[in-house]
Design a protein around this motif. Structure first.
Motif, mmCIF file in Angstrom:
data_model
loop_
_atom_site.group_PDB
_atom_site.id
_atom_site.type_symbol
_atom_site.label_atom_id
_atom_site.label_comp_id
_atom_site.label_asym_id
_atom_site.label_seq_id
_atom_site.Cartn_x
_atom_site.Cartn_y
_atom_site.Cartn_z
ATOM 1 N N GLY A 1 0.822 -1.213 0.000
ATOM 2 C CA GLY A 1 0.000 0.000 0.000
ATOM 3 C C GLY A 1 0.852 1.256 0.000
ATOM 4 N N ALA A 2 1.967 1.228 0.714
ATOM 5 C CA ALA A 2 2.875 2.375 0.738
ATOM 6 C C ALA A 2 3.474 2.602 -0.651
ATOM 7 C CB ALA A 2 3.978 2.161 1.771
ATOM 8 N N ARG A 3 3.833 1.514 -1.314
ATOM 9 C CA ARG A 3 4.368 1.635 -2.681
ATOM 10 C C ARG A 3 3.308 2.211 -3.634
ATOM 11 N NH1 ARG A 3 9.291 -0.843 -2.790
ATOM 12 N NH2 ARG A 3 9.612 -2.596 -1.391
ATOM 13 N N SER B 1 13.607 5.417 2.037
ATOM 14 C CA SER B 1 13.576 4.682 3.305
ATOM 15 C C SER B 1 13.089 3.250 3.095
ATOM 16 C CB SER B 1 12.694 5.398 4.324
ATOM 17 O OG SER B 1 11.339 5.386 3.932
ATOM 18 N N MET B 2 12.235 3.036 2.123
ATOM 19 C CA MET B 2 11.746 1.689 1.842
ATOM 20 C C MET B 2 12.825 0.854 1.172
ATOM 21 S SD MET B 2 7.844 2.427 0.638
ATOM 22 C CE MET B 2 7.603 0.726 0.188
ATOM 23 N N LEU B 3 13.553 1.454 0.251
ATOM 24 C CA LEU B 3 14.602 0.729 -0.455
ATOM 25 C C LEU B 3 15.742 0.350 0.476
ATOM 26 C CD1 LEU B 3 14.738 2.888 -3.706
ATOM 27 C CD2 LEU B 3 13.948 0.523 -3.528
ATOM 28 N N ALA B 4 16.032 1.196 1.465
ATOM 29 C CA ALA B 4 17.147 0.950 2.376
ATOM 30 C C ALA B 4 16.949 -0.335 3.172
ATOM 31 C CB ALA B 4 17.326 2.134 3.320
ATOM 32 N N HIS C 1 21.435 -3.856 -5.116
ATOM 33 C CA HIS C 1 21.302 -2.532 -5.712
ATOM 34 C C HIS C 1 20.415 -1.604 -4.880
ATOM 35 C CE1 HIS C 1 23.362 -3.820 -9.316
ATOM 36 N NE2 HIS C 1 22.597 -4.881 -9.351
ATOM 37 N N ALA C 2 19.709 -2.166 -3.921
ATOM 38 C CA ALA C 2 18.757 -1.368 -3.141
ATOM 39 C C ALA C 2 19.431 -0.232 -2.399
ATOM 40 C CB ALA C 2 17.981 -2.256 -2.172
ATOM 41 N N PHE D 1 20.116 5.566 -1.813
ATOM 42 C CA PHE D 1 20.864 6.824 -1.700
ATOM 43 C C PHE D 1 20.629 7.703 -2.916
ATOM 44 C CE2 PHE D 1 24.378 9.768 -1.937
ATOM 45 C CZ PHE D 1 24.295 10.323 -0.665
ATOM 46 N N ALA D 2 20.492 7.104 -4.092
ATOM 47 C CA ALA D 2 20.230 7.902 -5.304
ATOM 48 C C ALA D 2 18.914 8.660 -5.156
ATOM 49 C CB ALA D 2 20.207 7.008 -6.536
ATOM 50 N N ASN D 3 17.873 7.993 -4.651
ATOM 51 C CA ASN D 3 16.588 8.671 -4.441
ATOM 52 C C ASN D 3 16.716 9.760 -3.380
ATOM 53 O OD1 ASN D 3 15.468 6.978 -6.324
ATOM 54 N ND2 ASN D 3 14.013 6.023 -4.939
ATOM 55 N N LEU D 4 17.419 9.448 -2.312
ATOM 56 C CA LEU D 4 17.622 10.421 -1.239
ATOM 57 C C LEU D 4 18.360 11.649 -1.769
ATOM 58 C CD1 LEU D 4 17.456 11.121 1.781
ATOM 59 C CD2 LEU D 4 19.618 9.874 2.064
#
Length: 159
Positions: free
Chosen positions: A23-25, A45-48, A54-55, A60-63
């Motif tokens: 649901g968050a996605r 924060s979800m990918l971390a 690669h996550a 970090f790329a999104n951040l």
């Protein structure tokens, strides 16, 4: 577009608190498609938390992209990464610059971190009066770490 958290963050947190990652996605998908800085920050924060090799880099790329777009919590978070060496090479001078930028925008956690940098001369020239002023302002805005710092150093927390 805003540089501080909006209802999107509140909704995202509520969905995650229910344990609904799917649901968050779904919630983030439309604003991510538009390049929304807040959505990029939240998605980082979800990918971390994922195990994919690669996550961490994607996180970090999104951040970093959110920080480049001027999203204040992301600027602060990049500063933390630089301060600790988490996901990037440690650079306390760069960390201080990120904290200063977010502090100038009035973000209490950044005011505290930049105040600490000034207090200790960590990555910037030592400036105790300015440091105490920033840490006090952070405490007055509700930052508990700043409040604890002031109490531990026998400094007046203020009103």
């Amino acid at each position: 577009m805003t540089d501080m958290p909006t209802q999107l963050t509140t909704d995202f947190d509520a969905v995650l608190d229910r344990g609904d990652i799917a649901g968050a996605r779904r919630l983030l998908a439309p604003p991510l498609a538009l390049g929304c800085a807040e959505a990029l920050f939240l998605s980082s924060s979800m990918l971390a938390g994922e195990d994919d090799a690669h996550a961490e880099a994607d996180s970090f790329a999104n951040l970093n992209q959110a920080a480049e777009k001027g999203y204040i919590p992301a600027i602060y978070a990049v500063g933390l990464c630089l301060l600790t060496g988490d996901r990037v090479e440690q650079d306390v001078s760069q960390a201080a610059a990120y904290f200063e930028r977010a502090s100038d925008a009035g973000y209490p956690p950044a005011m505290y971190e930049f105040g600490l940098a000034l207090f200790h001369g960590n990555g910037v020239a030592k400036d105790v009066p300015r440091a105490v002023s920033l840490i006090r302002a952070s405490a007055q805005a509700g930052d508990e770490y700043a409040r604890e710092f002031l109490l531990a150093h026998s400094l007046d927390v203020g009103p």
